[in-house]
Design a protein around this motif. Structure first.
Motif: not given
Length: 306
Positions: A190-215
């Motif tokens: 139930g974390s709610g994956p939200n906005y997603i981008i590609t980072g400078p490390d060539e991984a995907l980074w996204f916010t978890e709106q309901w999980g209160d985390k950055i993934a």
């Protein structure tokens, strides 16, 4: 799950500019090709422009109740945006000339839009229509069905399109032929994956709106999560700043957060209470600019050390 090093940082330098249209509900913002910032007014039904000195120009959309959401710079030097309720893709030149393109699928709820991996075609998500679409700068539209409702989208380091399935708690991969090749479930229920981008490390980074985390997620589906210190903060948009760190909004926490690649988190309170900072982007002046959805403002934040 690896926790980040956290701390509430001293007051940062903020400047807030009140949008001329009351209760306009500014949503997304982008640095335009003309050196100004362009933004959507969801309730105001306008596209706005603000200079780095705080001078506003507003352009009403041709049809009422269109509900513009995301706006991005297209490969043609114009700005392209989604009309969530109007069910159209819009284009506006820096001179303010607007063109609208209706979508074939009715009530499809176009949401996010961005330039695709070829650098020529724009791609967009259709939240209600269970589709992902593409549009050329000439206005030719193609729509592809997807298994679950798509939310935010970015071009991944592998040249495919990656998108969040917020309501289904997954991140998915689609190639430009329209085939969904992979779906990965977020480890936090139930974390709610939200906005997603590609980072400078060539991984995907996204916010978890309901999980209160950055993934962080690799293209192989390996996850690392960093908890945001403020509980129930609802992390929103995320971008890479001029300093190479990640910067994100906290809708309910009313803060701007930063995250280093090593996992160190800092948070900066927004001056206006309950402003709901929505979307954040680096500006042409080396500062961070963001929308205040309930505060009805466009804000500028200098980076630490500036």
């Amino acid at each position: 799950m690896l926790p980040g090093l956290a701390g509430l940082s001293p007051a940062q330098s903020f400047t807030e500019y009140i949008i001329p249209t009351p209760a306009s509900s500014p949503f997304s913002i982008v640095s335009g090709p003309d050196g100004a910032l362009w933004f959507t007014e969801t309730s105001g039904n306008k596209i706005g422009r603000v200079t780095t000195a705080g001078a506003f120009t507003e352009y009403p959309l041709p049809k009422p109740g269109s509900n513009p959401i995301w706006i991005k710079v297209g490969p043609d030097g114009a700005l392209w945006f989604t009309e969530h309720v109007g069910n159209r893709i819009g284009r506006i030149t820096t001179a303010g000339v607007i063109t609208e393109y209706p979508l074939a699928a009715p009530n499809s709820g176009p949401w996010n839009i961005d330039v695709g991996p070829d650098g020529q075609t724009l791609w967009f998500t259709q939240v209600a229509g269970l589709q992902i679409g593409s549009i050329t700068t000439a206005g030719a539209i193609t729509e592809y069905p997807v298994p679950l409702s798509p939310w935010d989208m970015t071009v991944g380091p592998d040249g495919a399109l990656w998108y969040t399935e917020r309501s289904s708690n997954q991140v998915a991969r689609i190639i430009t032929s329209g085939e969904v090749t992979n779906q990965y479930r977020d480890p936090t229920p139930g974390s709610g994956p939200n906005y997603i981008i590609t980072g400078p490390d060539e991984a995907l980074w996204f916010t978890e709106q309901w999980g209160d985390k950055i993934a962080r997620m690799t293209t192989a589906g390996d996850f690392t999560e960093y908890p945001v210190p403020t509980r129930n903060s609802q992390p929103g948009s995320i971008a890479v700043g001029p300093d190479g760190n990640f910067w994100f909004t906290e809708h309910a926490g009313n803060k701007i957060g930063s995250l280093t690649l090593s996992g160190a988190i800092a948070e900066y309170p927004v001056p206006t209470p309950y402003s709901v900072p929505m979307v954040l982007e680096p500006g042409p002046d080396g500062a961070l600019w963001f929308t205040e959805f309930d505060g009805n403002k466009i804000a500028r934040m200098t980076l630490p050390g500036q």
